[in-house]
Design an enzyme around this catalytic site. Structure first.
Site, mmCIF file in Angstrom:
data_model
loop_
_atom_site.group_PDB
_atom_site.id
_atom_site.type_symbol
_atom_site.label_atom_id
_atom_site.label_comp_id
_atom_site.label_asym_id
_atom_site.label_seq_id
_atom_site.Cartn_x
_atom_site.Cartn_y
_atom_site.Cartn_z
ATOM 1 N N SER A 28 0.818 -1.210 0.000
ATOM 2 C CA SER A 28 0.000 0.000 0.000
ATOM 3 C C SER A 28 0.857 1.269 0.000
ATOM 4 O O SER A 28 0.435 2.304 -0.528
ATOM 5 C CB SER A 28 -0.945 -0.014 1.208
ATOM 6 N N GLY A 80 8.392 -0.885 0.205
ATOM 7 C CA GLY A 80 7.980 -0.725 1.596
ATOM 8 C C GLY A 80 8.589 -1.812 2.471
ATOM 9 O O GLY A 80 9.460 -2.565 2.044
ATOM 10 N N ALA A 81 8.110 -1.898 3.707
ATOM 11 C CA ALA A 81 8.564 -2.939 4.631
ATOM 12 C C ALA A 81 7.524 -3.123 5.725
ATOM 13 O O ALA A 81 6.702 -2.239 5.977
ATOM 14 C CB ALA A 81 9.911 -2.568 5.248
ATOM 15 N N LYS A 92 10.151 -8.158 5.470
ATOM 16 C CA LYS A 92 9.265 -7.917 4.349
ATOM 17 C C LYS A 92 8.516 -9.212 4.004
ATOM 18 O O LYS A 92 8.878 -10.284 4.448
ATOM 19 C CB LYS A 92 10.047 -7.445 3.122
ATOM 20 N N GLY A 93 7.470 -9.062 3.197
ATOM 21 C CA GLY A 93 6.742 -10.246 2.757
ATOM 22 C C GLY A 93 5.314 -10.315 3.261
ATOM 23 O O GLY A 93 4.614 -11.290 3.001
ATOM 24 N N GLU A 101 10.857 -9.341 -4.581
ATOM 25 C CA GLU A 101 11.389 -8.119 -3.965
ATOM 26 C C GLU A 101 12.875 -8.293 -3.658
ATOM 27 O O GLU A 101 13.676 -7.374 -3.879
ATOM 28 C CB GLU A 101 10.609 -7.808 -2.685
ATOM 29 N N LYS A 119 6.319 1.237 11.494
ATOM 30 C CA LYS A 119 7.176 0.128 11.043
ATOM 31 C C LYS A 119 8.541 0.130 11.724
ATOM 32 O O LYS A 119 9.285 -0.844 11.618
ATOM 33 C CB LYS A 119 7.385 0.216 9.527
#
Ligand code: 5RP
Length: 215
Positions: A28, A80-81, A92-93, A101, A119
């Site tokens: 997002s 993002g992360a 991530k993921g 990525e 985050k």
């Protein structure tokens, strides 16, 4: 929260240079970056995308999506992360796109990570660590991860990655040695990739805010 994501995503445009092929992540926050990229699409040569989701958004805005093999080394990757520690190491993921990525991050000279303030963590592991696995290895990998880390792997039931694989989310980890854990989990047969980005961390982290914080 989405306002912080928007501010981070739009700030990352500062790193885009004329004629670039831009590596593009998933999620997002990245959606705001893609929308901003769409507004300068005539200045770039195209994008390499980390997911079908981002590919669809890029194409809808008229941005050409190039094959990673044809594009070669990239100057810039923006993604993002789910978590970011003070050393710019990441989990991530959350969007199940970790393998592509990771490939693009590895192929890129500069990795700009865009996050909202929630985050940021002192130690990685509050967010369950995603691990992409070959389907037939799911149980084996889960047993090995439990034995090696003490964390509880949970199958993300119903989710199939863009590569046709499955995801295990590993709960209750305090990742004090991210490089060591990434290296160790990578060795388990059946693991496609681990959502720890520690061997190749971000180079720049942009935390969305008014103004955005650039770390
Ligand atoms: C996808 C990712 C995303 O970067 C991560 O989940 C963050 O997503 P969002 O920007 O929606 O918070 O790793 O695999």
């Amino acid at each position: 929260m989405s306002e912080a994501k928007r501010l981070a995503g739009e700030k990352a445009i500062d790193y885009v240079e004329d004629g670039m092929v831009v590596g593009v992540g998933t999620g997002s926050t990245v959606a705001y970056f893609i929308d901003a990229l769409g507004r300068i699409r005539d200045r770039i040569a195209g994008a390499v995308s980390s997911s079908e989701q981002s590919t669809a958004r890029l194409r809808a805005l008229g941005i050409e999506v190039l094959d990673a093999n044809a594009a070669g080394p990239l100057k810039l990757y923006v993604d993002g992360a789910d978590e970011c520690d003070p050393h710019k190491r990441l989990i991530k993921g959350g969007g199940a796109a970790l393998t592509r990525e990771k490939i693009i991050a590895e192929a890129s000279e500069t990795f700009v990570c865009i996050v909202d303030p929630a985050k940021q963590v002192p130690v990685l592991g509050r967010f369950p660590l995603p691990v992409e696995v070959i389907p037939m290895a799911r149980s084996l990998v889960a047993r090995r991860i439990l034995a090696l880390t003490g964390g509880q792997p949970v199958w993300r039931d119903g989710v199939v990655t863009d590569n046709g694989n499955w995801i295990l989310d590993v709960h209750n980890l305090a990742i004090t040695d991210p490089v060591g854990m990434e290296t160790e989990l990578n060795q388990i047969p059946g693991v496609v990739s681990v959502g720890l980005f520690a061997r190749r961390p971000a180079d720049v982290v942009i935390v969305g805010g008014e103004p955005p914080l650039v770390l």
